[in-house]
Write a protein that holds these residues in place. Structure first.
Motif, PDB file in Angstrom:
ATOM      1  N   GLY A 223     -27.693   5.971 -14.395  1.00 49.45           N
ATOM      2  CA  GLY A 223     -29.105   5.615 -14.378  1.00 49.45           C
ATOM      3  C   GLY A 223     -29.581   4.987 -15.668  1.00 49.45           C
ATOM      4  O   GLY A 223     -30.469   4.140 -15.666  1.00 49.45           O
ATOM      5  N   ASP A 224     -28.996   5.388 -16.798  1.00 47.70           N
ATOM      6  CA  ASP A 224     -29.382   4.827 -18.093  1.00 47.70           C
ATOM      7  C   ASP A 224     -28.296   3.916 -18.649  1.00 47.70           C
ATOM      8  O   ASP A 224     -28.217   3.683 -19.860  1.00 47.70           O
ATOM      9  N   GLY A 225     -27.435   3.388 -17.773  1.00 45.02           N
ATOM     10  CA  GLY A 225     -26.363   2.503 -18.205  1.00 45.02           C
ATOM     11  C   GLY A 225     -26.796   1.055 -18.239  1.00 45.02           C
ATOM     12  O   GLY A 225     -27.911   0.697 -17.851  1.00 45.02           O
ATOM     13  N   ILE A 226     -25.894   0.183 -18.712  1.00 43.39           N
ATOM     14  CA  ILE A 226     -26.170  -1.248 -18.756  1.00 43.39           C
ATOM     15  C   ILE A 226     -25.023  -2.020 -18.109  1.00 43.39           C
ATOM     16  O   ILE A 226     -23.883  -1.544 -18.055  1.00 43.39           O
ATOM     17  N   ALA A 250     -26.103 -12.479 -24.201  1.00 40.59           N
ATOM     18  CA  ALA A 250     -25.261 -11.400 -23.680  1.00 40.59           C
ATOM     19  C   ALA A 250     -25.440 -11.194 -22.185  1.00 40.59           C
ATOM     20  O   ALA A 250     -24.552 -10.682 -21.519  1.00 40.59           O
ATOM     21  N   PHE A 251     -26.611 -11.536 -21.629  1.00 39.35           N
ATOM     22  CA  PHE A 251     -26.911 -11.407 -20.204  1.00 39.35           C
ATOM     23  C   PHE A 251     -26.707  -9.973 -19.716  1.00 39.35           C
ATOM     24  O   PHE A 251     -25.926  -9.692 -18.822  1.00 39.35           O
ATOM     25  N   ALA A 252     -27.439  -9.085 -20.394  1.00 41.13           N
ATOM     26  CA  ALA A 252     -27.373  -7.655 -20.095  1.00 41.13           C
ATOM     27  C   ALA A 252     -28.503  -7.266 -19.158  1.00 41.13           C
ATOM     28  O   ALA A 252     -29.604  -7.813 -19.215  1.00 41.13           O
ATOM     29  N   LEU A 253     -28.208  -6.292 -18.290  1.00 36.17           N
ATOM     30  CA  LEU A 253     -29.206  -5.817 -17.324  1.00 36.17           C
ATOM     31  C   LEU A 253     -29.154  -4.295 -17.231  1.00 36.17           C
ATOM     32  O   LEU A 253     -28.154  -3.661 -17.588  1.00 36.17           O
ATOM     33  N   GLU A 254     -30.258  -3.739 -16.736  1.00 33.31           N
ATOM     34  CA  GLU A 254     -30.318  -2.322 -16.416  1.00 33.31           C
ATOM     35  C   GLU A 254     -30.896  -2.188 -15.015  1.00 33.31           C
ATOM     36  O   GLU A 254     -31.450  -3.135 -14.462  1.00 33.31           O
ATOM     37  N   LYS A 255     -30.764  -1.014 -14.438  1.00 35.18           N
ATOM     38  CA  LYS A 255     -31.419  -0.768 -13.165  1.00 35.18           C
ATOM     39  C   LYS A 255     -32.927  -0.848 -13.369  1.00 35.18           C
ATOM     40  O   LYS A 255     -33.449  -0.360 -14.375  1.00 35.18           O
ATOM     41  N   ALA A 256     -33.626  -1.476 -12.451  1.00 37.85           N
ATOM     42  CA  ALA A 256     -35.066  -1.661 -12.583  1.00 37.85           C
ATOM     43  C   ALA A 256     -35.763  -0.330 -12.814  1.00 37.85           C
ATOM     44  O   ALA A 256     -35.560   0.631 -12.066  1.00 37.85           O
ATOM     45  N   GLY A 257     -36.534  -0.259 -13.898  1.00 37.53           N
ATOM     46  CA  GLY A 257     -37.281   0.948 -14.216  1.00 37.53           C
ATOM     47  C   GLY A 257     -36.481   2.035 -14.884  1.00 37.53           C
ATOM     48  O   GLY A 257     -37.001   3.131 -15.114  1.00 37.53           O
TER      49      GLY A 257
END
Length: 284
Positions: A223-226, A250-257
């Motif tokens: 849940g708090d990963g990238i 880097a084009f990094a993303l996380e789960k929305a919210g």
């Protein structure tokens, strides 16, 4: 079922008839087999032949520290997370891993940042058995080393004839396995990974397959990963439950919210450099 449809069903790859036709011709010549219908019947009944044909259409090319900003950002994230403390090693996934260039680059970057090997676990998976064999061997040609900053090659590789062998310390940090991102068993460990690299894979999928693959990755990511994607893939992730993070190049993303523990400021782009030689002790 035609060869193109069978390949798409097995791999998710949205291939052109031309690409598949060339691969089929090569396999028919290798068998040898002159009847196209006979080959399609063989493909329908032989997992081995489907695997052999797949090897001719996958795109396993990569190189060390490709799009280096992603490794800088991932290392900063991991160092920050480790400093915050935790009861287990952080887990990293590279999919697809091609010939091992990406997961080995991550291992070298973490080593150079002073991260102990016991504090991280790196898994790497690919659909190609040929690519995995090359990755496990850890030997590369000059094509795997591009750009001006190649100091890491001196530190972590040994020249062997016209190739370069990665050192055992880095080689031992990565676990390589055969897997298909579209196989339901692939995402059987929800929230398992803290960092996922999935770059330049979705560009070969059609829209429904892209959605399926992203759902699988989302299930695997903590849940708090990238997650790190390719530049052209970021919009697809954002349409399927992810949000982009501030990480130029880097084009990094996380789960929305999710609110991942993202560094307030990323370090400047860095490159692995050999450790300086030890100074001789002064005479007493």
């Amino acid at each position: 079922m035609k060869a193109r449809d069978r390949l798409q069903q097995a791999t998710g790859l949205n291939l052109t008839e031309t690409v598949v036709g060339r691969a089929v011709e090569r396999r028919m010549q290798a068998l040898p087999l002159a009847d196209a219908l006979a080959y399609e019947r063989l493909l329908a009944t032989s997992a081995h032949e489907l695997s052999a044909l797949t090897e001719l259409v996958v795109v396993p090319e990569s190189w060390m520290f490709r799009d280096a900003e992603a490794f800088v950002a991932a290392t900063a994230f991991i160092v920050r997370r480790l400093k915050a403390g935790g009861a287990r090693p952080l887990r990293i996934l590279s999919v697809p891993c091609a010939g091992g260039e990406e997961p080995y680059s991550m291992a070298m970057s973490l080593h150079s940042a002073g991260v102990a090997s016991a504090d991280v676990a790196i898994d790497a998976v690919d659909l190609s058995q040929v690519a995995l064999a090359r990755a496990r061997a850890g030997r590369y040609t000059r094509n795997a080393f591009r750009g001006r900053h190649l100091d890491f090659r001196e530190r972590f590789f040994t020249a062997v004839d016209a190739e370069y062998q990665i050192c055992e310390e880095i080689r031992g940090q990565v676990s390589f396995n055969h897997a298909n991102i579209l196989d339901p068993a692939f995402c059987s460990r929800p929230g398992y990974y803290d960092v996922i690299f999935c770059r330049n894979l979705l560009i070969y999928f059609d829209d429904p397959t892209v959605a399926t693959a992203i759902a699988s990755l989302s299930r695997l990511l903590a849940g708090d990963g990238i997650l790190f994607a390719g530049y052209a893939e970021v919009p697809a992730f954002c349409r399927n439950g992810f949000a982009a993070l501030r990480a130029p190049g880097a084009f990094a993303l996380e789960k929305a919210g999710a609110g991942a523990a993202w560094p307030a400021r990323l370090p400047a782009r860095q490159h692995v450099r050999p450790a300086p030689p030890a100074r001789p002790a002064r005479p007493l």
